[in-house]
Write a protein that holds these residues in place. Structure first.
Motif, short mmCIF file in Angstrom:
data_model
loop_
_atom_site.label_atom_id
_atom_site.label_comp_id
_atom_site.label_asym_id
_atom_site.label_seq_id
_atom_site.Cartn_x
_atom_site.Cartn_y
_atom_site.Cartn_z
N SER A 121 -9.50 53.57 10.44
CA SER A 121 -9.24 52.92 9.07
C SER A 121 -9.92 51.53 8.83
CB SER A 121 -8.30 52.63 9.17
OG SER A 121 -7.48 52.41 7.94
N THR A 122 -10.33 50.83 9.71
CA THR A 122 -11.19 49.53 9.30
C THR A 122 -12.75 49.72 9.26
OG1 THR A 122 -9.65 48.04 11.02
CG2 THR A 122 -12.29 47.86 10.50
N TYR A 123 -13.61 50.83 9.21
CA TYR A 123 -14.75 51.27 10.04
C TYR A 123 -14.78 51.81 8.11
CZ TYR A 123 -15.42 55.98 11.73
OH TYR A 123 -15.53 57.52 11.58
N THR B 11 -13.01 51.58 5.76
CA THR B 11 -12.73 51.24 4.14
C THR B 11 -14.10 49.68 4.68
OG1 THR B 11 -11.22 49.45 6.00
CG2 THR B 11 -9.87 51.11 4.66
N GLU B 12 -14.41 49.69 5.20
CA GLU B 12 -15.70 48.63 5.88
C GLU B 12 -16.84 49.59 4.34
OE1 GLU B 12 -18.35 45.77 5.62
OE2 GLU B 12 -16.29 45.61 6.43
N SER C 282 -11.87 46.28 2.17
CA SER C 282 -12.26 45.29 3.05
C SER C 282 -13.26 44.70 3.67
CB SER C 282 -10.79 46.43 3.68
OG SER C 282 -11.40 46.46 4.69
N GLY C 283 -12.99 43.53 4.69
CA GLY C 283 -14.26 43.17 5.38
C GLY C 283 -14.85 42.17 4.45
N LYS D 111 -18.20 48.09 13.76
CA LYS D 111 -17.02 48.77 13.42
C LYS D 111 -16.65 49.94 14.32
CE LYS D 111 -15.23 45.17 10.39
NZ LYS D 111 -13.93 44.94 8.86
N HIS E 168 -15.24 51.27 17.48
CA HIS E 168 -14.31 52.67 17.30
C HIS E 168 -14.78 54.28 18.29
CE1 HIS E 168 -13.44 56.56 15.69
NE2 HIS E 168 -11.30 56.30 15.05
#
Length: 366
Positions: free
Chosen positions: A174-176, A178-179, A184-185, A198, A202
């Motif tokens: 989810s982090t990469y 949304t990046e 985000s980020g 990121k 992962h």
């Protein structure tokens, strides 16, 4: 048939032949009661022993011995109960015999009660066996519960590790994503250096997840194998103990099951057998003194008189012989010839004693 039943009553057949037909019928009836009581004892003992040995031959043989024993006891009880002019004497004679008849009635009635209430007893035993089966399952399960719980906990911990790692990978994914979307980020749209960093985290976590799944899957398979082996042991132990529960069908188990049934029905059957067992004694107690009883008493009196006379004659003979011996020895003691003879023998004996003493003393002094 009448002669056989008279034999069963224990009465003197020769003496009864001298009595009326009514006396013979009375004792034939008493003997028939004794015989049929013994016959019932045979069937009762045979059934009781069949529940123990499961063999017709063994049960029949022991049942025959028991029936003959009861026959002999009943015959002895009836034959030794003598009629008297005073009823209190007859009751005193009958008291221990009634107690013995009570014991015999209990022993005879119990096996037949087991047969009469066989279906009800089977139902009680079935309920007890079911309860024992459930208790046995609980006991066996408690023996293996600790190990089963430990194995289940280990499997759950291994699965929890995978779940935790999957959550971590999902968070990194989810982090990469949304990046890349710029939500985000760095909040910049596109796949820049941060995105790549990121993404690499992962992918590394994903590789670790695959490796963890493979490793934990092997561990879980090994633990499940041990758990299956433990379940097999539990099943084997249950199967081994079940025949023991199924065999709880012996004489003692049936008696205990009978005692759990309503008391009143069993008690009436016991009263029936008690009435049958004591009926010969009650018949003799209720019947008045008859011709046979008077003749039997007369014969006993004759024997007692003869024995008394013989004893008196023996006493007189012994006393007379004693007196004659005293007189004979008294007369002999007064004879001078006997006195002189004994004096001579005594003198020779004293001379021999004196000579022996002299020789002994001479040998000591040298």
């Amino acid at each position: 048939m009448q002669s056989f039943f008279i034999f069963c009553s224990g009465a003197d057949a020769e003496l009864l032949d001298q009595c009326s037909a009514g006396e013979r019928n009375k004792y034939a009836g008493i003997g028939a009661t004794v015989f049929f009581t013994a016959l019932m004892a045979f069937f009762a003992a045979s059934y009781a022993l069949f529940t123990v040995f499961d063999s017709y031959w063994i049960a029949g043989a022991f049942g025959l011995v028991w029936g003959l024993l009861i026959f002999n006891l009943d015959r002895y009880i009836v034959s030794t109960l003598k009629k008297s002019d005073r009823k209190i004497n007859e009751l005193w004679q009958a008291a221990p015999r009634i107690v013995l008849a009570l014991i015999i009635a209990v022993v005879i009635s119990k096996p037949l009660e087991l047969k009469i209430f066989e279906k009800e007893i089977d139902q009680v035993l079935l309920e007890e066996k079911n309860a024992m089966t459930l208790n046995n399952q609980e006991q066996v399960a408690s023996l293996f519960a600790v190990e089963e719980s430990a194995f289940a906990k280990a499997i759950q911990e291994l699965k929890s590790e995978i779940t935790t790692k999957e959550a971590e990978v999902e968070a990194l994914y989810s982090t990469y994503i949304t990046e890349a979307e710029g939500t985000s980020g760095t909040n910049k749209l596109g796949k820049g250096p941060v995105y790549k960093e990121k993404r690499e985290k992962h992918d590394a976590a994903m590789a670790e997840l695959k490796e963890l799944k493979a490793s934990n899957a092997d561990k879980i398979a090994a633990i499940e194998l041990q758990l299956a082996d433990l379940n097999t042991k539990e099943t084997v132990q249950l199967a081994a103990s079940q025949p023991i529960i199924e065999n709880v069908d012996g004489l003692m188990a049936r008696i205990e099951a009978l005692n759990k049934l309503p008391f009143i029905t069993s008690f009436f059957i016991f009263l029936l057998f008690l009435a049958i067992e004591t009926s010969p004694i009650i018949a003799k107690l209720l019947s008045p003194r008859g011709e046979y009883d008077y003749k039997y008493a007369e014969r006993e009196d004759l024997v007692i008189s003869w024995v008394t006379q013989q004893k008196q004659q023996q006493t007189v003979l012994t006393q007379t012989d004693k007196e004659l011996n005293n007189r004979v020895y008294k007369d002999i003691a007064d004879e001078d010839e006997l006195y002189t003879y004994k004096k001579k023998i005594a003198r020779e004996l004293m001379q021999k004693q004196a000579d022996a003493f002299y020789k002994k003393q001479n040998g000591i002094l040298g």
